[in-house]
Design a protein around this motif. Structure first.
Motif, PDB file in Angstrom:
ATOM      1  N   GLU A 111       3.615   4.776  -7.463  1.00 23.52           N
ATOM      2  CA  GLU A 111       2.461   5.663  -7.609  1.00 23.52           C
ATOM      3  C   GLU A 111       1.373   4.939  -8.388  1.00 23.52           C
ATOM      4  O   GLU A 111       1.640   4.276  -9.381  1.00 23.52           O
ATOM      5  CB  GLU A 111       2.893   6.916  -8.355  1.00 23.52           C
ATOM      6  CG  GLU A 111       2.000   8.106  -8.139  1.00 23.52           C
ATOM      7  CD  GLU A 111       2.646   9.356  -8.710  1.00 23.52           C
ATOM      8  OE1 GLU A 111       2.704   9.473  -9.954  1.00 23.52           O
ATOM      9  OE2 GLU A 111       3.094  10.192  -7.912  1.00 23.52           O
ATOM     10  N   GLY A 112       0.150   5.072  -7.921  1.00 26.52           N
ATOM     11  CA  GLY A 112      -0.969   4.409  -8.571  1.00 26.52           C
ATOM     12  C   GLY A 112      -1.328   3.078  -7.929  1.00 26.52           C
ATOM     13  O   GLY A 112      -2.363   2.491  -8.250  1.00 26.52           O
ATOM     14  N   TYR A 113      -0.493   2.599  -7.034  1.00 26.73           N
ATOM     15  CA  TYR A 113      -0.754   1.354  -6.312  1.00 26.73           C
ATOM     16  C   TYR A 113      -1.210   1.666  -4.894  1.00 26.73           C
ATOM     17  O   TYR A 113      -0.904   2.733  -4.346  1.00 26.73           O
ATOM     18  CB  TYR A 113       0.502   0.482  -6.258  1.00 26.73           C
ATOM     19  CG  TYR A 113       0.920  -0.048  -7.608  1.00 26.73           C
ATOM     20  CD1 TYR A 113       0.352  -1.208  -8.119  1.00 26.73           C
ATOM     21  CD2 TYR A 113       1.868   0.615  -8.374  1.00 26.73           C
ATOM     22  CE1 TYR A 113       0.722  -1.687  -9.363  1.00 26.73           C
ATOM     23  CE2 TYR A 113       2.251   0.147  -9.609  1.00 26.73           C
ATOM     24  CZ  TYR A 113       1.671  -1.009 -10.104  1.00 26.73           C
ATOM     25  OH  TYR A 113       2.035  -1.489 -11.331  1.00 26.73           O
ATOM     26  N   ALA A 114      -1.924   0.730  -4.293  1.00 28.93           N
ATOM     27  CA  ALA A 114      -2.415   0.909  -2.924  1.00 28.93           C
ATOM     28  C   ALA A 114      -1.270   1.145  -1.936  1.00 28.93           C
ATOM     29  O   ALA A 114      -1.416   1.907  -0.979  1.00 28.93           O
ATOM     30  CB  ALA A 114      -3.236  -0.311  -2.494  1.00 28.93           C
ATOM     31  N   THR A 115      -0.139   0.536  -2.190  1.00 28.08           N
ATOM     32  CA  THR A 115       1.009   0.705  -1.298  1.00 28.08           C
ATOM     33  C   THR A 115       1.470   2.159  -1.273  1.00 28.08           C
ATOM     34  O   THR A 115       1.856   2.673  -0.222  1.00 28.08           O
ATOM     35  CB  THR A 115       2.167  -0.218  -1.720  1.00 28.08           C
ATOM     36  OG1 THR A 115       1.695  -1.563  -1.716  1.00 28.08           O
ATOM     37  CG2 THR A 115       3.348  -0.096  -0.786  1.00 28.08           C
ATOM     38  N   HIS A 116       1.400   2.841  -2.398  1.00 29.17           N
ATOM     39  CA  HIS A 116       1.793   4.254  -2.457  1.00 29.17           C
ATOM     40  C   HIS A 116       0.881   5.085  -1.548  1.00 29.17           C
ATOM     41  O   HIS A 116       1.362   5.894  -0.739  1.00 29.17           O
ATOM     42  CB  HIS A 116       1.715   4.753  -3.902  1.00 29.17           C
ATOM     43  CG  HIS A 116       2.193   6.156  -4.082  1.00 29.17           C
ATOM     44  ND1 HIS A 116       1.333   7.217  -4.121  1.00 29.17           N
ATOM     45  CD2 HIS A 116       3.447   6.663  -4.220  1.00 29.17           C
ATOM     46  CE1 HIS A 116       2.036   8.332  -4.292  1.00 29.17           C
ATOM     47  NE2 HIS A 116       3.324   8.017  -4.354  1.00 29.17           N
ATOM     48  N   THR A 117      -0.412   4.886  -1.674  1.00 34.15           N
ATOM     49  CA  THR A 117      -1.367   5.595  -0.831  1.00 34.15           C
ATOM     50  C   THR A 117      -1.124   5.274   0.630  1.00 34.15           C
ATOM     51  O   THR A 117      -1.116   6.161   1.485  1.00 34.15           O
ATOM     52  CB  THR A 117      -2.809   5.223  -1.225  1.00 34.15           C
ATOM     53  OG1 THR A 117      -2.995   5.526  -2.608  1.00 34.15           O
ATOM     54  CG2 THR A 117      -3.827   5.973  -0.388  1.00 34.15           C
ATOM     55  N   ASN A 118      -0.893   3.993   0.917  1.00 31.43           N
ATOM     56  CA  ASN A 118      -0.633   3.566   2.289  1.00 31.43           C
ATOM     57  C   ASN A 118       0.601   4.249   2.856  1.00 31.43           C
ATOM     58  O   ASN A 118       0.597   4.733   3.983  1.00 31.43           O
ATOM     59  CB  ASN A 118      -0.486   2.040   2.336  1.00 31.43           C
ATOM     60  CG  ASN A 118      -0.136   1.552   3.710  1.00 31.43           C
ATOM     61  OD1 ASN A 118       1.045   1.430   4.053  1.00 31.43           O
ATOM     62  ND2 ASN A 118      -1.153   1.275   4.512  1.00 31.43           N
ATOM     63  N   VAL A 119       1.663   4.301   2.077  1.00 34.49           N
ATOM     64  CA  VAL A 119       2.915   4.918   2.524  1.00 34.49           C
ATOM     65  C   VAL A 119       2.687   6.394   2.860  1.00 34.49           C
ATOM     66  O   VAL A 119       3.180   6.887   3.869  1.00 34.49           O
ATOM     67  CB  VAL A 119       4.003   4.758   1.438  1.00 34.49           C
ATOM     68  CG1 VAL A 119       5.129   5.750   1.607  1.00 34.49           C
ATOM     69  CG2 VAL A 119       4.543   3.337   1.445  1.00 34.49           C
ATOM     70  N   LEU A 120       1.934   7.097   2.030  1.00 37.41           N
ATOM     71  CA  LEU A 120       1.726   8.525   2.250  1.00 37.41           C
ATOM     72  C   LEU A 120       0.766   8.823   3.387  1.00 37.41           C
ATOM     73  O   LEU A 120       0.878   9.875   4.027  1.00 37.41           O
ATOM     74  CB  LEU A 120       1.247   9.198   0.964  1.00 37.41           C
ATOM     75  CG  LEU A 120       2.238   9.181  -0.197  1.00 37.41           C
ATOM     76  CD1 LEU A 120       1.657   9.914  -1.400  1.00 37.41           C
ATOM     77  CD2 LEU A 120       3.585   9.770   0.193  1.00 37.41           C
ATOM     78  N   THR A 121      -0.148   7.916   3.664  1.00 42.80           N
ATOM     79  CA  THR A 121      -1.134   8.178   4.723  1.00 42.80           C
ATOM     80  C   THR A 121      -0.777   7.538   6.056  1.00 42.80           C
ATOM     81  O   THR A 121      -1.176   8.045   7.095  1.00 42.80           O
ATOM     82  CB  THR A 121      -2.537   7.699   4.295  1.00 42.80           C
ATOM     83  OG1 THR A 121      -2.501   6.299   4.025  1.00 42.80           O
ATOM     84  CG2 THR A 121      -3.043   8.467   3.090  1.00 42.80           C
ATOM     85  N   GLU A 122      -0.045   6.454   6.032  1.00 44.38           N
ATOM     86  CA  GLU A 122       0.236   5.714   7.263  1.00 44.38           C
ATOM     87  C   GLU A 122       1.642   5.950   7.823  1.00 44.38           C
ATOM     88  O   GLU A 122       2.008   5.350   8.819  1.00 44.38           O
ATOM     89  CB  GLU A 122       0.025   4.208   7.034  1.00 44.38           C
ATOM     90  CG  GLU A 122      -1.374   3.837   6.599  1.00 44.38           C
ATOM     91  CD  GLU A 122      -2.422   4.137   7.652  1.00 44.38           C
ATOM     92  OE1 GLU A 122      -2.121   3.990   8.854  1.00 44.38           O
ATOM     93  OE2 GLU A 122      -3.538   4.552   7.271  1.00 44.38           O
ATOM     94  N   THR A 123       2.434   6.780   7.163  1.00 47.80           N
ATOM     95  CA  THR A 123       3.764   7.116   7.663  1.00 47.80           C
ATOM     96  C   THR A 123       3.893   8.642   7.689  1.00 47.80           C
ATOM     97  O   THR A 123       3.000   9.346   7.230  1.00 47.80           O
ATOM     98  CB  THR A 123       4.889   6.522   6.787  1.00 47.80           C
ATOM     99  OG1 THR A 123       4.917   7.216   5.536  1.00 47.80           O
ATOM    100  CG2 THR A 123       4.711   5.029   6.562  1.00 47.80           C
ATOM    101  N   GLN A 124       5.001   9.126   8.174  1.00 52.38           N
ATOM    102  CA  GLN A 124       5.251  10.564   8.247  1.00 52.38           C
ATOM    103  C   GLN A 124       5.989  11.092   7.016  1.00 52.38           C
ATOM    104  O   GLN A 124       6.470  12.221   7.011  1.00 52.38           O
ATOM    105  CB  GLN A 124       6.075  10.869   9.508  1.00 52.38           C
ATOM    106  CG  GLN A 124       5.388  10.457  10.790  1.00 52.38           C
ATOM    107  CD  GLN A 124       4.084  11.203  10.996  1.00 52.38           C
ATOM    108  OE1 GLN A 124       4.034  12.421  10.836  1.00 52.38           O
ATOM    109  NE2 GLN A 124       3.023  10.491  11.319  1.00 52.38           N
ATOM    110  N   VAL A 125       6.070  10.295   5.970  1.00 53.95           N
ATOM    111  CA  VAL A 125       6.853  10.667   4.789  1.00 53.95           C
ATOM    112  C   VAL A 125       6.127  11.654   3.868  1.00 53.95           C
ATOM    113  O   VAL A 125       6.758  12.296   3.042  1.00 53.95           O
ATOM    114  CB  VAL A 125       7.290   9.390   4.022  1.00 53.95           C
ATOM    115  CG1 VAL A 125       6.183   8.852   3.160  1.00 53.95           C
ATOM    116  CG2 VAL A 125       8.533   9.639   3.217  1.00 53.95           C
ATOM    117  N   GLY A 126       4.831  11.815   4.031  1.00 51.74           N
ATOM    118  CA  GLY A 126       4.025  12.648   3.137  1.00 51.74           C
ATOM    119  C   GLY A 126       4.535  14.070   2.920  1.00 51.74           C
ATOM    120  O   GLY A 126       4.701  14.494   1.775  1.00 51.74           O
TER     121      GLY A 126
END
Length: 98
Positions: free
Chosen positions: A62-77
């Protein structure tokens, strides 16, 4: 220290035949969501240890670009949001003590 980490990381990528770490992460999360299926959690109506492990891994970035990417670019949100509501806020994180 950072040199050793890079060497170790590179060896891990070779060991598991990972050429693109972001794609590997996305593929792993896609498998996770497939395993969760139509249930709210992998554990069914309530999270189990597997849910907590995956959630903790994602929350740790959380707080890193990868976290944002994971939540927006995958269905895991949606699953992540359900987990966050069950687990609640961090109550003993180092960031809160600083």
């Amino acid at each position: 220290m950072q040199v050793m980490r890079r060497i170790t990381d590179h060896e891990s990528f070779k060991k598991y035949n990972i050429e693109d770490e972001r794609k590997a992460l996305h593929d792993s999360l896609a498998k996770w969501i497939e395993a969760v299926g139509s249930k709210d959690f992998y554990g069914g109506s309530h999270p189990n240890l597997a849910d907590l492990c995956v959630f903790g891994t994602i929350r740790a970035i959380e707080g890193y670009a990868t976290h944002t990417n994971v939540l927006t670019e995958t269905q895991v949100g949606p699953w992540y949001d359900r987990m966050a509501s069950v687990v609640g806020d961090r109550s003993n994180s180092r960031a809160e003590r600083l």
